[in-house]
Motif scaffolding. Structure first.
Motif, PDB file in Angstrom:
ATOM      1  N   MET A  87       0.847  -1.189   0.000  1.00  0.00           N
ATOM      2  CA  MET A  87       0.000   0.000   0.000  1.00  0.00           C
ATOM      3  C   MET A  87       0.883   1.240   0.000  1.00  0.00           C
ATOM      4  SD  MET A  87      -3.073   0.941   2.681  1.00  0.00           S
ATOM      5  CE  MET A  87      -1.969   0.937   4.095  1.00  0.00           C
ATOM      6  N   SER A  88       0.563   2.175  -0.864  1.00  0.00           N
ATOM      7  CA  SER A  88       1.370   3.388  -0.962  1.00  0.00           C
ATOM      8  C   SER A  88       1.125   4.268   0.245  1.00  0.00           C
ATOM      9  CB  SER A  88       0.987   4.150  -2.238  1.00  0.00           C
ATOM     10  OG  SER A  88      -0.329   4.629  -2.141  1.00  0.00           O
ATOM     11  N   PRO A  89       2.071   5.182   0.564  1.00  0.00           N
ATOM     12  CA  PRO A  89       1.926   6.045   1.735  1.00  0.00           C
ATOM     13  C   PRO A  89       0.666   6.901   1.686  1.00  0.00           C
ATOM     14  CG  PRO A  89       4.173   6.111   0.872  1.00  0.00           C
ATOM     15  CD  PRO A  89       3.369   5.375  -0.113  1.00  0.00           C
ATOM     16  N   THR A  90       0.156   7.207   0.470  1.00  0.00           N
ATOM     17  CA  THR A  90      -1.003   8.096   0.367  1.00  0.00           C
ATOM     18  C   THR A  90      -2.309   7.331   0.291  1.00  0.00           C
ATOM     19  OG1 THR A  90      -0.761   8.132  -2.040  1.00  0.00           O
ATOM     20  CG2 THR A  90       0.348   9.866  -0.794  1.00  0.00           C
ATOM     21  N   GLU A  91      -2.260   5.993   0.288  1.00  0.00           N
ATOM     22  CA  GLU A  91      -3.478   5.195   0.129  1.00  0.00           C
ATOM     23  C   GLU A  91      -3.983   4.758   1.497  1.00  0.00           C
ATOM     24  OE1 GLU A  91      -5.047   1.419  -2.538  1.00  0.00           O
ATOM     25  OE2 GLU A  91      -2.911   1.729  -2.185  1.00  0.00           O
ATOM     26  N   HIS A  92      -5.235   5.106   1.787  1.00  0.00           N
ATOM     27  CA  HIS A  92      -5.822   4.750   3.067  1.00  0.00           C
ATOM     28  C   HIS A  92      -6.328   3.318   3.025  1.00  0.00           C
ATOM     29  CE1 HIS A  92      -5.612   8.840   4.527  1.00  0.00           C
ATOM     30  NE2 HIS A  92      -6.116   9.246   3.384  1.00  0.00           N
ATOM     31  N   PRO A  93      -6.362   2.620   4.177  1.00  0.00           N
ATOM     32  CA  PRO A  93      -6.880   1.242   4.208  1.00  0.00           C
ATOM     33  C   PRO A  93      -8.300   1.139   3.676  1.00  0.00           C
ATOM     34  CG  PRO A  93      -5.758   1.775   6.260  1.00  0.00           C
ATOM     35  CD  PRO A  93      -5.851   3.058   5.487  1.00  0.00           C
ATOM     36  N   GLU A  94      -9.149   2.160   3.973  1.00  0.00           N
ATOM     37  CA  GLU A  94     -10.533   2.120   3.513  1.00  0.00           C
ATOM     38  C   GLU A  94     -10.592   2.094   1.992  1.00  0.00           C
ATOM     39  OE1 GLU A  94      -9.279   4.226   5.600  1.00  0.00           O
ATOM     40  OE2 GLU A  94     -10.335   4.016   7.509  1.00  0.00           O
ATOM     41  N   ALA A  95      -9.727   2.873   1.319  1.00  0.00           N
ATOM     42  CA  ALA A  95      -9.722   2.928  -0.143  1.00  0.00           C
ATOM     43  C   ALA A  95      -9.286   1.593  -0.720  1.00  0.00           C
ATOM     44  CB  ALA A  95      -8.788   4.040  -0.629  1.00  0.00           C
ATOM     45  N   GLN A  96      -8.307   0.940  -0.026  1.00  0.00           N
ATOM     46  CA  GLN A  96      -7.850  -0.365  -0.508  1.00  0.00           C
ATOM     47  C   GLN A  96      -8.967  -1.393  -0.389  1.00  0.00           C
ATOM     48  OE1 GLN A  96      -4.937  -2.502   1.827  1.00  0.00           O
ATOM     49  NE2 GLN A  96      -3.766  -2.966  -0.023  1.00  0.00           N
ATOM     50  N   ASP A  97      -9.754  -1.322   0.707  1.00  0.00           N
ATOM     51  CA  ASP A  97     -10.852  -2.262   0.899  1.00  0.00           C
ATOM     52  C   ASP A  97     -11.921  -2.106  -0.181  1.00  0.00           C
ATOM     53  OD1 ASP A  97     -10.773  -2.070   4.540  1.00  0.00           O
ATOM     54  OD2 ASP A  97      -9.630  -3.299   3.106  1.00  0.00           O
ATOM     55  N   GLU A  98     -12.092  -0.891  -0.685  1.00  0.00           N
ATOM     56  CA  GLU A  98     -13.091  -0.646  -1.721  1.00  0.00           C
ATOM     57  C   GLU A  98     -12.665  -1.228  -3.057  1.00  0.00           C
ATOM     58  OE1 GLU A  98     -13.679   3.515  -1.857  1.00  0.00           O
ATOM     59  OE2 GLU A  98     -14.756   3.624   0.050  1.00  0.00           O
ATOM     60  N   GLY A  99     -11.407  -1.592  -3.204  1.00  0.00           N
ATOM     61  CA  GLY A  99     -10.916  -2.190  -4.436  1.00  0.00           C
ATOM     62  C   GLY A  99     -10.557  -1.157  -5.486  1.00  0.00           C
ATOM     63  N   VAL A 100     -10.333  -1.652  -6.703  1.00  0.00           N
ATOM     64  CA  VAL A 100      -9.969  -0.781  -7.823  1.00  0.00           C
ATOM     65  C   VAL A 100     -10.995  -0.948  -8.928  1.00  0.00           C
ATOM     66  CG1 VAL A 100      -7.511  -0.936  -7.298  1.00  0.00           C
ATOM     67  CG2 VAL A 100      -8.529  -2.574  -8.888  1.00  0.00           C
ATOM     68  N   ARG A 101     -10.955  -0.023  -9.878  1.00  0.00           N
ATOM     69  CA  ARG A 101     -11.862  -0.115 -11.016  1.00  0.00           C
ATOM     70  C   ARG A 101     -11.611  -1.422 -11.778  1.00  0.00           C
ATOM     71  NH1 ARG A 101     -14.086   4.758 -13.424  1.00  0.00           N
ATOM     72  NH2 ARG A 101     -13.778   3.709 -15.438  1.00  0.00           N
ATOM     73  N   LEU A 102     -12.683  -2.022 -12.215  1.00  0.00           N
ATOM     74  CA  LEU A 102     -12.573  -3.279 -12.962  1.00  0.00           C
ATOM     75  C   LEU A 102     -11.712  -3.096 -14.210  1.00  0.00           C
ATOM     76  CD1 LEU A 102     -13.307  -6.201 -13.552  1.00  0.00           C
ATOM     77  CD2 LEU A 102     -15.483  -5.399 -14.514  1.00  0.00           C
ATOM     78  N   SER A 103     -11.852  -1.970 -14.897  1.00  0.00           N
ATOM     79  CA  SER A 103     -11.068  -1.754 -16.117  1.00  0.00           C
ATOM     80  C   SER A 103      -9.572  -1.692 -15.817  1.00  0.00           C
ATOM     81  CB  SER A 103     -11.514  -0.458 -16.812  1.00  0.00           C
ATOM     82  OG  SER A 103     -11.409   0.642 -15.935  1.00  0.00           O
ATOM     83  N   LYS A 104      -9.201  -1.109 -14.683  1.00  0.00           N
ATOM     84  CA  LYS A 104      -7.798  -1.032 -14.296  1.00  0.00           C
ATOM     85  C   LYS A 104      -7.270  -2.408 -13.934  1.00  0.00           C
ATOM     86  CE  LYS A 104      -4.637   1.274 -11.059  1.00  0.00           C
ATOM     87  NZ  LYS A 104      -4.534   2.253  -9.943  1.00  0.00           N
ATOM     88  N   ARG A 105      -8.062  -3.153 -13.169  1.00  0.00           N
ATOM     89  CA  ARG A 105      -7.665  -4.513 -12.765  1.00  0.00           C
ATOM     90  C   ARG A 105      -7.491  -5.401 -13.996  1.00  0.00           C
ATOM     91  NH1 ARG A 105      -9.280  -8.250  -8.657  1.00  0.00           N
ATOM     92  NH2 ARG A 105      -8.665 -10.333  -9.362  1.00  0.00           N
ATOM     93  N   LEU A 106      -8.433  -5.329 -14.933  1.00  0.00           N
ATOM     94  CA  LEU A 106      -8.378  -6.187 -16.116  1.00  0.00           C
ATOM     95  C   LEU A 106      -7.217  -5.815 -17.015  1.00  0.00           C
ATOM     96  CD1 LEU A 106      -9.871  -8.498 -17.547  1.00  0.00           C
ATOM     97  CD2 LEU A 106     -11.135  -6.763 -18.838  1.00  0.00           C
ATOM     98  N   ALA A 107      -6.955  -4.523 -17.160  1.00  0.00           N
ATOM     99  CA  ALA A 107      -5.835  -4.081 -17.993  1.00  0.00           C
ATOM    100  C   ALA A 107      -4.519  -4.640 -17.461  1.00  0.00           C
ATOM    101  CB  ALA A 107      -5.795  -2.553 -18.053  1.00  0.00           C
ATOM    102  N   ALA A 108      -4.357  -4.612 -16.131  1.00  0.00           N
ATOM    103  CA  ALA A 108      -3.133  -5.149 -15.532  1.00  0.00           C
ATOM    104  C   ALA A 108      -3.082  -6.670 -15.680  1.00  0.00           C
ATOM    105  CB  ALA A 108      -3.075  -4.753 -14.061  1.00  0.00           C
ATOM    106  N   GLN A 109      -4.224  -7.309 -15.542  1.00  0.00           N
ATOM    107  CA  GLN A 109      -4.290  -8.766 -15.612  1.00  0.00           C
ATOM    108  C   GLN A 109      -3.985  -9.281 -17.018  1.00  0.00           C
ATOM    109  OE1 GLN A 109      -7.605 -10.511 -13.442  1.00  0.00           O
ATOM    110  NE2 GLN A 109      -7.974 -11.959 -15.100  1.00  0.00           N
ATOM    111  N   LEU A 110      -4.482  -8.564 -18.051  1.00  0.00           N
ATOM    112  CA  LEU A 110      -4.293  -9.006 -19.437  1.00  0.00           C
ATOM    113  C   LEU A 110      -3.084  -8.366 -20.108  1.00  0.00           C
ATOM    114  CD1 LEU A 110      -7.967  -8.940 -20.799  1.00  0.00           C
ATOM    115  CD2 LEU A 110      -6.712 -10.870 -19.827  1.00  0.00           C
ATOM    116  N   GLY A 111      -2.528  -7.334 -19.471  1.00  0.00           N
ATOM    117  CA  GLY A 111      -1.422  -6.614 -20.091  1.00  0.00           C
ATOM    118  C   GLY A 111      -1.869  -5.824 -21.304  1.00  0.00           C
ATOM    119  N   CYS A 112      -3.102  -5.293 -21.243  1.00  0.00           N
ATOM    120  CA  CYS A 112      -3.638  -4.495 -22.356  1.00  0.00           C
ATOM    121  C   CYS A 112      -3.893  -3.079 -21.886  1.00  0.00           C
ATOM    122  CB  CYS A 112      -4.922  -5.130 -22.894  1.00  0.00           C
ATOM    123  SG  CYS A 112      -6.307  -5.111 -21.730  1.00  0.00           S
ATOM    124  N   SER A 113      -4.342  -2.224 -22.778  1.00  0.00           N
ATOM    125  CA  SER A 113      -4.633  -0.839 -22.414  1.00  0.00           C
ATOM    126  C   SER A 113      -5.954  -0.773 -21.652  1.00  0.00           C
ATOM    127  CB  SER A 113      -4.738   0.030 -23.670  1.00  0.00           C
ATOM    128  OG  SER A 113      -5.879  -0.324 -24.428  1.00  0.00           O
TER     129      SER A 113
END
Length: 261
Positions: free
Chosen positions: A1-27
């Protein structure tokens, strides 16, 4: 977790499009196309909204063989009930006032007609965005309405509106003037205004069939009034080669790729 990221924000997760882009290595743009085309599942449930938040422990999968091509534009055919208008100024479904309904509010998955089609289409949320209504009919009228995302269909209906035959069944009351039917057919029913010749015939004692070219349905009431008849109901049955057929009132279907106006 980055110094600026709060635990609550991490619990809420990330955008599906961001997660999928990282997972598939696509834009991110390609990831959104996968999602909007209905090819992505989160924990086994199809999700079509790129902004959906997903947590690290959730499983994101993509349908085998899916490609980031996006969903092709669609055309929806609606059986509009009488008393519905069309208000969709910027592609967003707006609120209606009073007792007049909005035809756009009927374009939801729940109102898809249960009809046999040789080519079933996966219903996507994207199919209900940026729909343009072509060749509307008056609020008191019912019948076939066209909503499209396809610029080719929209251009054809705009450019060829005066050349496409529209069939309307009109309920009337009153006594028609002597020679009134001939005046409706030869384009002289409205005093001082020359209309194109059309086909008008009686279906029974209170119902007329209009086959219109160069005249729009909203002109029918004035035409009938000028020959002694009052229009009390109207239904558009057909636009060009596409008909209402057995489409139930208040429901819609997809126009098939081979259908042409």
């Amino acid at each position: 977790m980055s110094p600026t990221e709060h635990p609550e924000a991490q619990d809420e997760g990330v955008r599906l499009s961001k997660r999928l882009a990282a997972q598939l290595g696509c834009s991110r743009a390609e990831a959104e196309l996968y999602i909007e085309s209905g090819a992505v599942q989160v924990d086994g449930i199809t999700v079509q909204t790129p902004a959906t938040r997903v947590r690290p422990q959730q499983t994101v999968t993509v349908k085998e063989g899916a490609k980031p091509d996006g969903a092709p534009p669609v055309t929806l055919l609606l059986h509009k009930p009488a008393g519905y208008t069309v208000r969709n100024p910027q592609g967003a479904r707006g609120h209606t006032r009073g007792k007049v309904g909005n035809a756009y509010d009927l374009l939801v998955p729940e109102n898809l007609a249960d009809m046999d089609t040789p080519a079933p289409i996966l219903v996507l949320q994207k199919h209900f965005k940026n729909l343009e209504c072509l060749l509307p009919i008056p609020v008191p009228a019912s019948g076939l309405m066209v909503f499209t995302q396809d610029h080719r269909v929209a251009r054809k209906l705009r450019e060829e509106a005066l050349y496409l035959e529209q069939e309307c069944i009109v309920e009337v009351r009153g006594t028609i003037d002597e020679g009134g039917l001939e005046r409706l057919c030869d384009g002289t029913s409205i005093d001082g205004k020359r209309l194109p010749k059309i086909k008008v015939s009686w279906q029974n004692e209170t119902r007329l069939r209009f086959a219109l070219k160069g005249i729009f349905p909203e002109e029918i009431a004035e035409m009938c009034e000028c020959v002694g008849l009052e229009v009390i109901g109207m239904k558009r049955q057909r636009i060009g080669r596409i008909s209402l057929a057995k489409l139930p009132e208040g429901q819609w279907r997809y126009a098939m790729p081979w259908e042409r106006f």
